[in-house]
Design an enzyme around this catalytic site. Structure first.
Site, mmCIF file in Angstrom:
data_model
loop_
_atom_site.group_PDB
_atom_site.id
_atom_site.type_symbol
_atom_site.label_atom_id
_atom_site.label_comp_id
_atom_site.label_asym_id
_atom_site.label_seq_id
_atom_site.Cartn_x
_atom_site.Cartn_y
_atom_site.Cartn_z
ATOM 1 N N ASP A 157 0.805 -1.148 -0.012
ATOM 2 C CA ASP A 157 0.013 -0.184 -0.055
ATOM 3 C C ASP A 157 1.029 1.209 0.094
ATOM 4 O OD1 ASP A 157 -2.451 1.218 -0.272
ATOM 5 O OD2 ASP A 157 -2.862 0.847 1.869
ATOM 6 N N ASN A 207 -10.555 -3.678 -5.831
ATOM 7 C CA ASN A 207 -9.748 -2.835 -6.850
ATOM 8 C C ASN A 207 -10.451 -2.501 -7.957
ATOM 9 O OD1 ASN A 207 -6.587 -3.495 -5.316
ATOM 10 N ND2 ASN A 207 -7.775 -1.935 -4.871
HETATM 11 C C1 FPP Z 1 -2.073 0.006 -3.583
HETATM 12 O O1 FPP Z 1 -1.742 1.310 -3.330
HETATM 13 C C2 FPP Z 1 -1.440 -0.878 -4.592
HETATM 14 C C3 FPP Z 1 -2.156 -1.116 -5.909
HETATM 15 C C4 FPP Z 1 -3.515 -1.345 -5.771
HETATM 16 C C5 FPP Z 1 -1.296 -1.967 -7.000
HETATM 17 C C6 FPP Z 1 -0.342 -2.780 -6.766
HETATM 18 C C7 FPP Z 1 0.399 -3.178 -7.760
HETATM 19 C C8 FPP Z 1 1.729 -2.959 -8.144
HETATM 20 C C9 FPP Z 1 2.730 -2.664 -7.035
HETATM 21 C C10 FPP Z 1 2.471 -3.292 -9.172
HETATM 22 C C11 FPP Z 1 2.297 -4.571 -9.945
HETATM 23 C C12 FPP Z 1 2.470 -5.625 -9.448
HETATM 24 C C13 FPP Z 1 2.975 -6.775 -9.563
HETATM 25 C C14 FPP Z 1 2.812 -8.091 -8.910
HETATM 26 C C15 FPP Z 1 3.589 -7.086 -11.099
HETATM 27 P P1 FPP Z 1 -2.435 2.243 -3.577
HETATM 28 O O2 FPP Z 1 -2.820 2.728 -4.826
HETATM 29 O O3 FPP Z 1 -3.789 2.014 -2.740
HETATM 30 O O4 FPP Z 1 -2.079 3.522 -2.776
HETATM 31 P P2 FPP Z 1 -2.497 4.717 -1.924
HETATM 32 O O5 FPP Z 1 -3.148 3.993 -0.773
HETATM 33 O O6 FPP Z 1 -1.381 5.393 -1.504
HETATM 34 O O7 FPP Z 1 -3.488 5.205 -2.954
#
Ligand code: FPP
Length: 236
Positions: free
Chosen positions: A2, A50
């Site tokens: 996160d 998501n």
């Molecule tokens: C949460 O951060 C992250 C995600 C929903 C996406 C995670 C994806 C990756 C790290 C990239 C690809 C992964 C692989 C395994 C190839 P957020 O967007 O909720 O962050 P925030 O809380 O700061 O908004």
């Protein structure tokens, strides 16, 4: 994993820049685990919730995911990593689902580490699917309701063939499980950090392992019982 969005926001950049930096942190984490001999790493890449994000973010994440699959699987295979995916694969475009299948088949025999990627995954959905599988067996007459117990259900949740996670790490400052491996985390040690996922490196992960090493896992027993079980036997 996160904190990608906030990491980008802090730099006044689009959220996708944060996700791309997040993908680099994924590579660093895999390197770290391989170096330390961690047998299993499970990453929560995309939750069933998501899908509700703005469509352009979902589309860009899918592209990132597809690119990572195309780029990284060869290298993971070379390093002996078994790759698997947990979650509802039917919601992905066929092009992505096929690549997931292929990556799993190609790396199925590897033993250095199991990398499980939770994608379109939800812990409640996982448990509900397990309950449905058991209900189908009851309906088919191959299982009696009284045979349903923790062990029977546990055989149908994701990662049933793996030991339960020892350590759960959540980055980004929130102290929740957010529908991750609800069944599997029952006795896992939980570790939270304010560090945003794209900033995670070996030092942060080592901090988590050091903290874990200092904990006493009692699994519902007393300290004395745990100490007695760990002590070397005095009988020959
Ligand atoms: C949460 O951060 C992250 C995600 C929903 C996406 C995670 C994806 C990756 C790290 C990239 C690809 C992964 C692989 C395994 C190839 P957020 O967007 O909720 O962050 P925030 O809380 O700061 O908004």
């Amino acid at each position: 994993m996160d904190g990608n969005g906030r990491w980008a926001q802090q730099r006044r950049r689009p959220r996708m820049i944060g996700h791309r930096a997040g993908a680099r942190a994924v590579n660093r984490s895999i390197d770290f685990c391989l170096e330390r001999g961690v047998g299993a790493l499970t990453l929560f890449a995309f939750s069933s919730e998501n899908w509700g994000r703005p469509q352009d973010e979902v589309d860009s994440l899918m592209k990132l995911f597809l690119g990572a699959l195309d780029r990284e699987v060869d290298e993971l295979h070379r390093r002996g990593v078994r790759v698997r995916f947990i979650g509802d694969r039917s919601r992905f475009a066929a092009s992505i689902a096929q690549r997931m299948d292929k990556a799993e088949q190609r790396t199925a025999g590897n033993t250095a580490m199991t990398l499980s990627i939770a994608a379109s995954y939800g812990g409640r959905q996982d448990i509900a699917a397990a309950a449905r599988a058991l209900a189908e067996q009851v309906a088919a007459g191959t299982l009696l309701p009284e045979q349903i117990d923790e062990q029977a259900l546990g055989q149908h949740v994701a990662l049933a063939d793996m030991p339960p996670p020892d350590l759960f790490i959540r980055t980004g400052g929130d102290t929740r499980i957010s529908n991750f491996l609800l069944w599997q985390l029952a006795y896992s040690e939980l570790w939270f950090t304010d560090v945003l996922w794209p900033d995670v490196d070996a030092a942060v992960l080592q901090q988590a392992l050091d903290d874990y090493a200092g904990r006493e896992r009692r699994f519902g027993l007393t300290s004395a019982q745990i100490a007695a079980n760990a002590a070397p036997s005095t009988h020959s």
